[in-house]
Motif scaffolding. Structure first.
Motif, short mmCIF file in Angstrom:
data_model
loop_
_atom_site.label_atom_id
_atom_site.label_comp_id
_atom_site.label_asym_id
_atom_site.label_seq_id
_atom_site.Cartn_x
_atom_site.Cartn_y
_atom_site.Cartn_z
N LEU A 1 0.84 -1.18 0.00
CA LEU A 1 0.00 0.00 0.00
C LEU A 1 0.89 1.25 0.00
N THR A 2 0.59 2.19 -0.89
CA THR A 2 1.31 3.46 -0.95
C THR A 2 0.47 4.53 -0.28
N LEU A 3 0.97 5.07 0.82
CA LEU A 3 0.27 6.08 1.60
C LEU A 3 0.98 7.42 1.46
N GLY A 4 0.41 8.45 2.08
CA GLY A 4 1.06 9.75 2.07
C GLY A 4 0.26 10.79 1.30
N PHE A 5 0.99 11.81 0.81
CA PHE A 5 0.36 12.95 0.15
C PHE A 5 0.82 13.05 -1.30
#
Length: 284
Positions: free
Chosen positions: A82-86
């Motif tokens: 999973l790629t999280l962040g902004f």
């Protein structure tokens, strides 16, 4: 129907978790859209996007990532990356007619998203705004707001929620947003309601009974869908939302190909009609 050719290039720079990107793209599009207005009548939509044109654009993007491994978000037994962040992205493009002779329209869009994980919960939120312009006139403007929530604290079940709001205002006052079978509402016809505003709420309890048959993993779902499409000048109320509920089966082929899943849902609408829908991957 449509014919399309697309090509693009992008340069990215920055440290491992924070990236800037600058790119350019080109699209050749020969496209005609159709909107079903009744069961036996089909009309073509007359709009600059529904035509032959060359689109030349530029992209600027910034991303700040966090990476995580999770279970039971879209799959069943495998660890999902999973790629999280902004992330924030600005697109600008200019479209021309055949042989680049005539200016058709400018296309501008801005999108931003943020996602985070804590404990057994994952929240993903994004917002997008777009404009189609020609000679200082706004031909179309749109907004999209999407929120998704997942909780997989229990090993046998995942709680999944989605809220999707879309608005699209056109100079010709046409209503092109569709609520129904293709608009997030199981149990309804494809074109159940139309408007220039739409809000859909989906909720699912995804069950994992640990049953396997011939290398196919079996799962179950119980769901409730709420949705409404309306026009800008119409009043809003909770009673205006349509609803449906039902159960479904999930057949995961992840042992053969990761992420592949067959979805079968049986939904009951507020009109007390039953409908079966079949598709691939999770519903959202």
């Amino acid at each position: 129907r449509a014919n399309q050719v697309a090509a693009g290039a992008e340069y990215r720079w920055g440290p491992y978790r924070s990236k800037f990107a600058l790119g350019a793209d080109y699209r050749y599009v020969d496209k005609i859209n159709y909107d079903t207005v009744s069961y036996d009548t089909t009309v073509a939509v007359n709009f600059p996007e529904d035509s032959l044109y060359h689109r030349v654009g530029a992209v600027l993007e910034y991303s700040s990532y966090e990476f995580a491994k999770v279970m039971r978000i879209t799959g069943m037994k495998y660890a999902e990356d999973l790629t999280l962040g902004f992330t924030a992205r600005l697109d600008y493009a200019r479209a021309f007619g055949p042989r680049f002779r005539d200016f058709a329209f400018d296309d501008i869009s801005l999108r931003a998203g943020y996602s985070v994980r804590w404990g057994g919960s994952v929240v993903m939120a994004s917002y997008g705004r777009s404009f189609v312009l020609r000679e200082n006139a706004v031909l179309k403007r749109g907004n999209t707001m999407l929120i998704r929530y997942y909780n997989n604290s229990l090993s046998f079940m995942t709680v999944a929620l989605r809220s999707l709001y879309v608005s699209e205002t056109r100079a010709d006052n046409s209503n092109m947003l569709t609520l129904g079978g293709i608009g997030g509402m199981r149990g309804y016809d494809t074109y159940y309601r139309t408007g220039d505003r739409m809000h859909v709420l989906n909720s699912e309890l995804r069950f994992y009974p640990d049953i396997e048959l011939l290398s196919v993993l079996l799962g179950g779902v119980a769901f409730v869908d709420l949705g409404r499409a309306w026009k800008f000048d119409e009043s809003q109320s909770i009673s205006g939302y349509s609803r449906s509920w039902g159960v479904g089966i999930r057949l995961s082929l992840e042992k053969i190909s990761r992420g592949e899943l067959i979805r079968i849902d049986l939904a009951n609408s507020q009109d007390h009609k039953w409908q079966v829908s079949i598709g691939s991957r999770q519903y959202f």
